[in-house]
Design a protein around this motif. Structure first.
Motif, short mmCIF file in Angstrom:
data_model
loop_
_atom_site.label_atom_id
_atom_site.label_comp_id
_atom_site.label_asym_id
_atom_site.label_seq_id
_atom_site.Cartn_x
_atom_site.Cartn_y
_atom_site.Cartn_z
N ARG A 54 -15.63 -25.37 37.27
CA ARG A 54 -15.98 -25.94 35.98
C ARG A 54 -17.29 -25.35 35.44
NH1 ARG A 54 -12.66 -28.34 32.37
NH2 ARG A 54 -11.51 -28.46 34.31
N LEU A 55 -18.25 -25.10 36.31
CA LEU A 55 -19.50 -24.48 35.87
C LEU A 55 -19.23 -23.13 35.21
CD1 LEU A 55 -21.87 -25.27 38.87
CD2 LEU A 55 -22.03 -26.21 36.55
N LEU A 56 -18.35 -22.36 35.81
CA LEU A 56 -18.01 -21.06 35.23
C LEU A 56 -17.25 -21.22 33.92
CD1 LEU A 56 -16.96 -19.13 38.45
CD2 LEU A 56 -19.12 -18.95 37.18
N ARG A 57 -16.36 -22.18 33.87
CA ARG A 57 -15.55 -22.40 32.67
C ARG A 57 -16.40 -22.79 31.46
NH1 ARG A 57 -10.18 -25.58 33.39
NH2 ARG A 57 -9.73 -23.57 34.31
N ILE A 58 -17.44 -23.59 31.71
CA ILE A 58 -18.28 -24.04 30.59
C ILE A 58 -19.48 -23.13 30.37
CG2 ILE A 58 -17.53 -26.45 30.85
CD1 ILE A 58 -20.31 -27.04 32.10
N ASN A 59 -19.55 -22.02 31.11
CA ASN A 59 -20.66 -21.07 30.98
C ASN A 59 -22.02 -21.73 31.17
OD1 ASN A 59 -19.00 -18.77 30.38
ND2 ASN A 59 -18.71 -19.64 28.35
N ALA A 60 -22.09 -22.57 32.20
CA ALA A 60 -23.33 -23.28 32.49
C ALA A 60 -24.40 -22.30 32.98
CB ALA A 60 -23.08 -24.35 33.54
N GLU A 61 -25.63 -22.74 32.88
CA GLU A 61 -26.77 -21.95 33.37
C GLU A 61 -27.61 -22.83 34.27
OE1 GLU A 61 -28.95 -20.23 30.17
OE2 GLU A 61 -27.18 -19.32 29.27
N GLY A 62 -28.10 -22.23 35.36
CA GLY A 62 -28.96 -22.96 36.28
C GLY A 62 -28.70 -22.54 37.71
N PRO A 63 -29.47 -23.09 38.64
CA PRO A 63 -29.38 -22.70 40.04
C PRO A 63 -27.98 -22.87 40.65
CG PRO A 63 -31.30 -24.07 39.67
CD PRO A 63 -30.51 -24.07 38.40
N ALA A 64 -27.26 -23.90 40.25
CA ALA A 64 -25.93 -24.12 40.83
C ALA A 64 -24.99 -22.98 40.49
CB ALA A 64 -25.36 -25.45 40.36
N VAL A 65 -25.16 -22.38 39.31
CA VAL A 65 -24.32 -21.25 38.93
C VAL A 65 -24.61 -20.06 39.84
CG1 VAL A 65 -23.70 -19.64 37.08
CG2 VAL A 65 -24.13 -22.03 36.55
N ASP A 66 -25.88 -19.88 40.19
CA ASP A 66 -26.25 -18.81 41.12
C ASP A 66 -25.60 -19.04 42.48
OD1 ASP A 66 -27.83 -17.76 39.09
OD2 ASP A 66 -29.64 -18.74 39.82
N GLU A 67 -25.47 -20.29 42.89
CA GLU A 67 -24.82 -20.62 44.16
C GLU A 67 -23.33 -20.32 44.12
OE1 GLU A 67 -25.83 -24.43 46.12
OE2 GLU A 67 -27.11 -24.71 44.36
N VAL A 68 -22.73 -20.38 42.97
CA VAL A 68 -21.28 -20.17 42.84
C VAL A 68 -20.89 -18.80 43.39
CG1 VAL A 68 -19.38 -19.90 41.20
CG2 VAL A 68 -20.97 -21.80 40.95
N ALA A 69 -21.68 -17.79 43.11
CA ALA A 69 -21.38 -16.45 43.62
C ALA A 69 -21.34 -16.46 45.14
CB ALA A 69 -22.40 -15.45 43.11
N GLY A 70 -22.25 -17.16 45.77
CA GLY A 70 -22.27 -17.27 47.22
C GLY A 70 -21.15 -18.13 47.75
N PHE A 71 -20.70 -19.05 46.94
CA PHE A 71 -19.62 -19.96 47.32
C PHE A 71 -18.28 -19.25 47.35
CE2 PHE A 71 -16.44 -23.23 46.14
CZ PHE A 71 -16.57 -24.04 47.24
#
Length: 69
Positions: free
Chosen positions: A50-67
């Protein structure tokens, strides 16, 4: 599905516009992927997607790549 909802109460429920707005705001405020999963009652994969879908910005988005999302 019921088993999944024991640990993630909102698993498989549709996201509302309000949920998405709050998710984006919390992400921008610095919440981690794990924090967001707990706050929104969803698993890490649902939050990451969902973070990617809504084009969110912040530390959690950076974690998504590692996830791996």
């Amino acid at each position: 599905m019921e088993e999944k909802r024991q640990t993630h109460p909102n698993a498989y429920k549709p996201w509302t516009l309000d949920d998405e707005q709050q998710l984006g705001e919390r992400c921008a405020q610095g919440a981690s992927l794990e924090d967001l999963a707990q706050e929104f009652g969803r698993d890490l994969g649902a939050i990451a997607t969902r973070l990617l879908r809504i084009n969110a910005e912040g530390p959690a988005v950076d974690e998504v790549a590692g996830f791996g999302a």
